[in-house]
Design a protein around this motif. Sequence first.
Motif, PDB file in Angstrom:
ATOM      1  N   VAL A 152      63.984 -23.435  11.812  1.00  0.00           N
ATOM      2  CA  VAL A 152      63.127 -22.550  12.604  1.00  0.00           C
ATOM      3  C   VAL A 152      63.299 -21.122  12.093  1.00  0.00           C
ATOM      4  CG1 VAL A 152      62.606 -21.663  14.898  1.00  0.00           C
ATOM      5  CG2 VAL A 152      63.322 -24.038  14.627  1.00  0.00           C
ATOM      6  N   ALA A 153      62.192 -20.431  11.955  1.00  0.00           N
ATOM      7  CA  ALA A 153      62.236 -19.022  11.561  1.00  0.00           C
ATOM      8  C   ALA A 153      61.187 -18.257  12.357  1.00  0.00           C
ATOM      9  CB  ALA A 153      62.001 -18.868  10.061  1.00  0.00           C
ATOM     10  N   LYS A 154      61.521 -17.019  12.712  1.00  0.00           N
ATOM     11  CA  LYS A 154      60.586 -16.166  13.445  1.00  0.00           C
ATOM     12  C   LYS A 154      60.580 -14.786  12.796  1.00  0.00           C
ATOM     13  CE  LYS A 154      61.189 -18.482  17.923  1.00  0.00           C
ATOM     14  NZ  LYS A 154      61.562 -18.319  19.337  1.00  0.00           N
ATOM     15  N   ASP A 155      59.406 -14.177  12.800  1.00  0.00           N
ATOM     16  CA  ASP A 155      59.277 -12.833  12.261  1.00  0.00           C
ATOM     17  C   ASP A 155      58.326 -12.059  13.156  1.00  0.00           C
ATOM     18  OD1 ASP A 155      59.861 -11.216   9.524  1.00  0.00           O
ATOM     19  OD2 ASP A 155      57.896 -10.698  10.321  1.00  0.00           O
ATOM     20  N   GLY A 156      58.830 -10.985  13.742  1.00  0.00           N
ATOM     21  CA  GLY A 156      58.033 -10.227  14.699  1.00  0.00           C
ATOM     22  C   GLY A 156      57.191  -9.150  14.087  1.00  0.00           C
ATOM     23  N   GLU A 157      57.234  -9.013  12.779  1.00  0.00           N
ATOM     24  CA  GLU A 157      56.460  -7.945  12.131  1.00  0.00           C
ATOM     25  C   GLU A 157      55.258  -8.563  11.407  1.00  0.00           C
ATOM     26  OE1 GLU A 157      60.040  -7.855  11.828  1.00  0.00           O
ATOM     27  OE2 GLU A 157      59.886  -6.608  13.624  1.00  0.00           O
ATOM     28  N   SER A 158      55.383  -8.767  10.100  1.00  0.00           N
ATOM     29  CA  SER A 158      54.248  -9.311   9.339  1.00  0.00           C
ATOM     30  C   SER A 158      54.042 -10.795   9.597  1.00  0.00           C
ATOM     31  CB  SER A 158      54.443  -9.068   7.844  1.00  0.00           C
ATOM     32  OG  SER A 158      55.609  -9.739   7.372  1.00  0.00           O
ATOM     33  N   GLY A 159      55.041 -11.440  10.215  1.00  0.00           N
ATOM     34  CA  GLY A 159      54.897 -12.858  10.532  1.00  0.00           C
ATOM     35  C   GLY A 159      55.517 -13.743   9.461  1.00  0.00           C
ATOM     36  N   LEU A 160      55.843 -14.965   9.892  1.00  0.00           N
ATOM     37  CA  LEU A 160      56.467 -15.932   8.985  1.00  0.00           C
ATOM     38  C   LEU A 160      55.445 -16.460   7.988  1.00  0.00           C
ATOM     39  CD1 LEU A 160      58.940 -17.714   8.257  1.00  0.00           C
ATOM     40  CD2 LEU A 160      57.993 -19.411   9.861  1.00  0.00           C
ATOM     41  N   ASN A 161      55.833 -16.479   6.712  1.00  0.00           N
ATOM     42  CA  ASN A 161      55.005 -17.097   5.678  1.00  0.00           C
ATOM     43  C   ASN A 161      55.413 -18.559   5.495  1.00  0.00           C
ATOM     44  OD1 ASN A 161      53.460 -17.789   3.498  1.00  0.00           O
ATOM     45  ND2 ASN A 161      54.098 -16.098   2.204  1.00  0.00           N
ATOM     46  N   TYR A 162      56.669 -18.795   5.118  1.00  0.00           N
ATOM     47  CA  TYR A 162      57.127 -20.168   4.979  1.00  0.00           C
ATOM     48  C   TYR A 162      58.642 -20.218   4.997  1.00  0.00           C
ATOM     49  CZ  TYR A 162      58.091 -19.267  -0.006  1.00  0.00           C
ATOM     50  OH  TYR A 162      58.573 -18.778  -1.177  1.00  0.00           O
ATOM     51  N   ILE A 163      59.163 -21.435   5.156  1.00  0.00           N
ATOM     52  CA  ILE A 163      60.597 -21.709   5.095  1.00  0.00           C
ATOM     53  C   ILE A 163      60.824 -22.657   3.924  1.00  0.00           C
ATOM     54  CG2 ILE A 163      62.611 -22.568   6.364  1.00  0.00           C
ATOM     55  CD1 ILE A 163      60.999 -22.233   8.937  1.00  0.00           C
ATOM     56  N   SER A 164      61.920 -22.462   3.215  1.00  0.00           N
ATOM     57  CA  SER A 164      62.314 -23.394   2.166  1.00  0.00           C
ATOM     58  C   SER A 164      63.794 -23.695   2.310  1.00  0.00           C
ATOM     59  CB  SER A 164      62.004 -22.824   0.775  1.00  0.00           C
ATOM     60  OG  SER A 164      62.747 -21.638   0.554  1.00  0.00           O
ATOM     61  N   TYR A 165      64.248 -24.696   1.578  1.00  0.00           N
ATOM     62  CA  TYR A 165      65.660 -25.042   1.673  1.00  0.00           C
ATOM     63  C   TYR A 165      66.149 -25.606   0.340  1.00  0.00           C
ATOM     64  CZ  TYR A 165      63.968 -29.849   2.274  1.00  0.00           C
ATOM     65  OH  TYR A 165      63.354 -31.069   2.092  1.00  0.00           O
ATOM     66  N   SER A 166      67.471 -25.635   0.200  1.00  0.00           N
ATOM     67  CA  SER A 166      68.121 -26.156  -0.997  1.00  0.00           C
ATOM     68  C   SER A 166      69.382 -26.895  -0.571  1.00  0.00           C
ATOM     69  CB  SER A 166      68.467 -25.006  -1.954  1.00  0.00           C
ATOM     70  OG  SER A 166      69.230 -25.484  -3.060  1.00  0.00           O
ATOM     71  N   ILE A 167      69.688 -27.983  -1.266  1.00  0.00           N
ATOM     72  CA  ILE A 167      70.845 -28.808  -0.922  1.00  0.00           C
ATOM     73  C   ILE A 167      71.857 -28.734  -2.065  1.00  0.00           C
ATOM     74  CG2 ILE A 167      71.624 -31.147  -0.359  1.00  0.00           C
ATOM     75  CD1 ILE A 167      68.814 -31.704   0.691  1.00  0.00           C
ATOM     76  N   ASP A 168      73.102 -28.440  -1.691  1.00  0.00           N
ATOM     77  CA  ASP A 168      74.218 -28.432  -2.646  1.00  0.00           C
ATOM     78  C   ASP A 168      73.957 -27.505  -3.834  1.00  0.00           C
ATOM     79  OD1 ASP A 168      75.638 -30.166  -1.059  1.00  0.00           O
ATOM     80  OD2 ASP A 168      74.912 -31.959  -2.088  1.00  0.00           O
ATOM     81  N   ASN A 169      73.476 -26.293  -3.520  1.00  0.00           N
ATOM     82  CA  ASN A 169      73.331 -25.222  -4.516  1.00  0.00           C
ATOM     83  C   ASN A 169      72.311 -25.519  -5.610  1.00  0.00           C
ATOM     84  OD1 ASN A 169      75.347 -23.538  -3.335  1.00  0.00           O
ATOM     85  ND2 ASN A 169      76.917 -24.866  -4.229  1.00  0.00           N
ATOM     86  N   ILE A 170      71.396 -26.475  -5.357  1.00  0.00           N
ATOM     87  CA  ILE A 170      70.306 -26.687  -6.315  1.00  0.00           C
ATOM     88  C   ILE A 170      69.430 -25.436  -6.338  1.00  0.00           C
ATOM     89  CG2 ILE A 170      68.256 -28.062  -6.822  1.00  0.00           C
ATOM     90  CD1 ILE A 170      69.681 -30.444  -5.581  1.00  0.00           C
ATOM     91  N   GLN A 171      69.160 -24.937  -7.531  1.00  0.00           N
ATOM     92  CA  GLN A 171      68.477 -23.654  -7.638  1.00  0.00           C
ATOM     93  C   GLN A 171      67.041 -23.726  -7.133  1.00  0.00           C
ATOM     94  OE1 GLN A 171      68.615 -21.975 -11.545  1.00  0.00           O
ATOM     95  NE2 GLN A 171      67.980 -19.954 -10.895  1.00  0.00           N
TER      96      GLN A 171
END
Length: 583
Positions: free
Chosen positions: A431-450
Motif C-alpha cells: 500500500v502506498a499513499k501520496d497526498g501531493e501529486s498522487g501515487l503513480n505506481y508501486i514496484s518491488y524486488s525480492i532478495d536484492n534483484i536489481q
Amino acid sequence: MEIKKLLLFVTSLVMYTTIAAQEMPKYEMQPYRDSINKLYWNKHQEVFISLSTTKDGKKENLESEISSEYDNPFFFDTEGLNFIRSHWAVDKNTKKPIVPQKELLWEVYADGKAPFTKSSFSAVPKFFTSDKQIYGKDLTIALSAKDAVSGVQITNYSLNGAAYIQYNKPIILDKEGKYSLKYFSVDNVGNIEEFTGKTFYIDITPPVTNSTISGVNIEKGNIISLQTKIYFNPTDEVSGVAKTFYSVDGGKQILYNGKNISLIALKDGEHIIKFYSVDKVQNKEDVQIFEFYLDRTAPITASDILGDRFIVGEQIYFSGRTKLKLTAVDNKSGVKDVLYSVDGGGFIPYADPFYLPSKQGLHIVKYYAIDNTQNVTKGEDLGTNYKEFKLNVDKIYVDLTGPSLNHSILGNKFYARDTVFIGPKTKIKLVAKDGESGLNYISYSIDNIQKETKYDEPFSVDVSSGLHKIEYFGYDNVNNRNVGQFLIFMDNEGPVINYKFSIVNIGKQNGLEVYPSYASMFITIQDQLTGVTKIYYSLNGKPEVLYRNYIKGFQKNKVNTLKVRAFDKLNNITIMEIKFYIK
C-alpha cells in the motif's frame, strides 16, 4: 449333491464410428459404473441377460417363454431407476427363502436423455443489432453441461469450422473478427446432445477520428482565425462509432454534435484541442491532438515544463528537479520583453528555464510579454510609464516527497518472535499513499534483484524455503520515490508423516507387511519450522476423518489401504498412502 452358483449377466450390442475432422465426433453407447458402483445403461441400448454358475464360466442366454416377442433384446422402460427382480431372496447357506420373505432386486439406472450445455459470455461491452452480436475486448466464453442421470462424460466445441476439441477451461478470444462457435456434450452412457451454434463478432479496434479544417489555415504553425471551422470525422469498421468527445485547452470534455467547433471564446494564442471517439463496444481511441494558433493580435506567452510533471485537471505538480520554460510569440511586431514573478515577488526579466523555490506546496507564477508596439490590456496604473500588460498565471504545486508505504500479509502466516513465516499461497499486499501529486505506481524486488517488478495486486512469492528480503518502492506522479523493506521466511514444505503399529508384523505377503486383526496404528507428524495443526485419514476408501489417537478396525484377510493427509500451520500438505495385510 453339488450345488452350483447361478450368475446373471447383462450385455448389449454397441456400435462404433470414427471421428472425422470438422464433424461432430461420434460416441458409442456404453454401460457405466460410477464411483460407488452404480450401474447406468443407455435407455436406447439393447439388453441381453445371461446366467452362469461362476463369474467367468459359460454363460447361458436367458429367454422368456411368455414374453419372447419383447425379449432378446429387451429395453429398459423407465428413465432413471429400473429393477431386475427375483421373486424371493434365498439364504446363501440354507438355499431356502429367507424369513420374512424379501424380494431380490438388481438396480439399473436407465438414461435415454442427452445432457444440456449452455454458454456464458463474460461481462464485456456488447452491442447487438438485428443480425449481429458484437462483443468488445477480453471476451471469454464458459461452457457448462448438466445431465440428470448418468452425468456428463465430455463437452466438445468447435471454433470457426475447426475440428471439435474437448472443453476443459474457458475459451479466451483475443483477436478481432467473425466467430462461429458450436458445442455439445455427451453423457456417461453415450447420449449425444444436438450441437448448439452461435455466430458473433469481436471488435477490439478503436475508432479513427480525423480533424478537418475549413477556411483560413496557415499550415506553417497552424495559424487560424475566428472564421476557421474545425470538424471531426470519426469512423469504425465493426461496431460503429458511439460518441466523439473533445476538450479545448485542458477544459472539460464536450460531446461532439457534428457541427464545427466554436472558437469565439478562445483568446489570442496557442491552443490545443484533444479529441477521441468511442465505438459501441467501448473501444476507446487514443487521444488525438490538434494544436493551433488563434491570431487575435497582441503578443501571447506560454509555459513549458522541463522534467517531471503531472497534471490533474487544472492542477500542475512539479518535482524539485523540474524547470519552467517561458515562451512569447507575436504575429505582428514581435516580442520585446518577457517578465515573470514568483509568489508575489517583483517581476524580473526572463532569460532561461528556472527552478521554482525548494519549498513544498503551491506556488504562483505570473508572466507576460510586451511587444514592440506596446500593445497593452486594460489594467491599473503600476506607477510607471506603462500600464499592466496581459498576464498568464500558472498555479504550480512543488512536490518534494515520495509516497508513504505500508504492507500486510494476506492468508496463511505464522509469527515466531520477530520472524513471520509464510507459505506458497500466502499473498503480500503493498500500500502506498501520496497526498501531493498522487501515487503513480508501486514496484518491488525480492532478495536484492536489481530489476523491479511492478505491483498490481497482492502477490505470492515463488522462492525456496528460507529467509528472504522484500523491498518495495512507491513512485509518485513526479517520480519522487520512497523505499520500504521487510523479511519473510518461506516455508513451502509439508510436515513429515510417521506411523507405527501397536505390534510388530507377523510376516510378509506379496511384499506387504502382515499384522494380526487386533493391531492398532499410531500416526505422528513433525514440522521443522512452523509446527503442525491436524491429520486426516481415510481407511479403505471410506470418508476422510480427523485423526485423534490411534486407528483400528481394519478389514481381515485382505489388503488394507490407509490414506493420510497432514497439515502444518501454513496449510502446507503432505499426503501418504500406507498398504498392509491384516490376517
